[in-house]
Design an enzyme around this catalytic site. Structure first.
Site, PDB file in Angstrom:
ATOM      1  CE1 TYR A   3     104.460  80.357  51.769  1.00 29.63           C
ATOM      2  CE2 TYR A   3     106.459  81.595  51.283  1.00 29.63           C
ATOM      3  CZ  TYR A   3     105.250  81.058  50.872  1.00 29.63           C
ATOM      4  OH  TYR A   3     104.835  81.222  49.572  1.00 29.63           O
ATOM      5  CE  LYS A  31     102.240  83.047  51.938  1.00 26.50           C
ATOM      6  NZ  LYS A  31     103.182  83.870  51.122  1.00 26.50           N
TER       7      LYS A  31
END
Length: 289
Positions: free
Chosen positions: A130, A158
């Protein structure tokens, strides 16, 4: 498994700020027929103010209650702690773990690589990186992502840097089976056009059916419809970040009669002025009357 519309779930709280598990179930009922997977205990789920026990219990509850794949939040700025969290998320029933880049201590690229490599070596479930520099103070570069993509169980990223050139370079230089998911609702459609596979979404908590409609229109090749939905949803994307996430999305869910509760300190409730703006957008999308 980890493509499409994936809500970054809020963690609803009761009046005493304990976790509202019945509220989670209520929100799952609202979400499940429209989305492809779930992310509990991430940024939007206020992981930073959950105890370790609460964190794991929330992931476990979602995994046990929902039939959808679950990506459990498991990041930390301590590698040892991230390993522990990832193991606990795996034991709790999550199909994957999402690890935010270590924050505050600002490791260099080699430190980031060794961090993710160490966690990946300790768990059997897939890991998604992320990248959110606005919160962590550090960026996961395309060069680093290429290296991380070579680790067997790191399956994707992400991406919430907001840098489309960087996102394009990651997609261009990683294997076809490496999944890039938008971490920014507004950039979902542009990222899909570049080869991204979906979005881990704040807006999907509020309008999962509309996010699904945009995504499916794109996948089916109806670019004009996808563009129309993007423009229709843009005011929602904007208003959900009128204050620090998840303050606005919790207020939106409250207004819609879904479970949210107040955010835990140091976050506070949305101001009345900003609440009126949220109401206006929800009315425009026919989410409230």
């Amino acid at each position: 498994m980890f493509e499409g519309v994936i809500p970054a779930m809020v963690t609803p709280f009761k009046e005493d700020f304990s976790v509202d598990y019945e509220g989670i179930a209520k929100n799952l009922d609202y979400l499940e027929k429209h989305v492809n997977a779930l992310v509990p205990a991430g940024t939007t789920g206020e992981a930073a103010t959950l105890s370790y026990e609460e964190h794991i219990d929330v992931v476990r509850y979602v995994a046990e209650t929902s039939k959808l794949p679950v990506i459990g939040g498991a990041g930390s700025n301590s590698t040892r702690e991230a390993i522990w969290l990832a193991k606990e998320v795996e034991k709790a029933g999550a199909e994957a773990a999402m690890l935010v880049t270590p924050y505050y201590n600002k490791p260099n690229a080699e430190g980031l690589y060794q961090h993710y490599k160490a966690v990946a070596s300790e768990v059997s479930i897939p890991i998604i990186v992320y990248n959110v520099p606005s919160r962590t103070g550090i960026n996961t570069t395309p060069e680093l992502v290429r290296r991380l993509a070579e680790i067997d169980n790191i399956f994707g990223i992400k991406e919430a840097s907001g840098n489309l050139k960087q996102i394009s370079e990651i997609i261009r230089t990683t294997p076809d089976d490496f999944v890039l998911l938008s971490g920014d609702d507004f950039l979902t459609l542009p990222i899909l056009c570049l080869g991204g596979k979906g979005v881990i979404s704040v807006a999907a908590n509020v309008a999962p059916h509309l996010m699904k409609e945009m995504y499916e229109a794109f996948v089916e090749g109806n670019i004009e419809r996808a563009r129309e939905m993007h423009h229709r949803l843009t005011p929602l994307f904007d208003v959900l970040f009128i204050d620090t996430n998840p303050i606005p999305v919790k207020k939106a869910l409250q207004l819609m009669g879904l479970a949210a509760g107040k955010p835990r300190l140091p976050l506070v409730e949305l101001s009345e002025e900003k609440t009126q703006k949220v109401k206006e957008v929800l009315k425009s999308l026919e989410l409230i009357s």
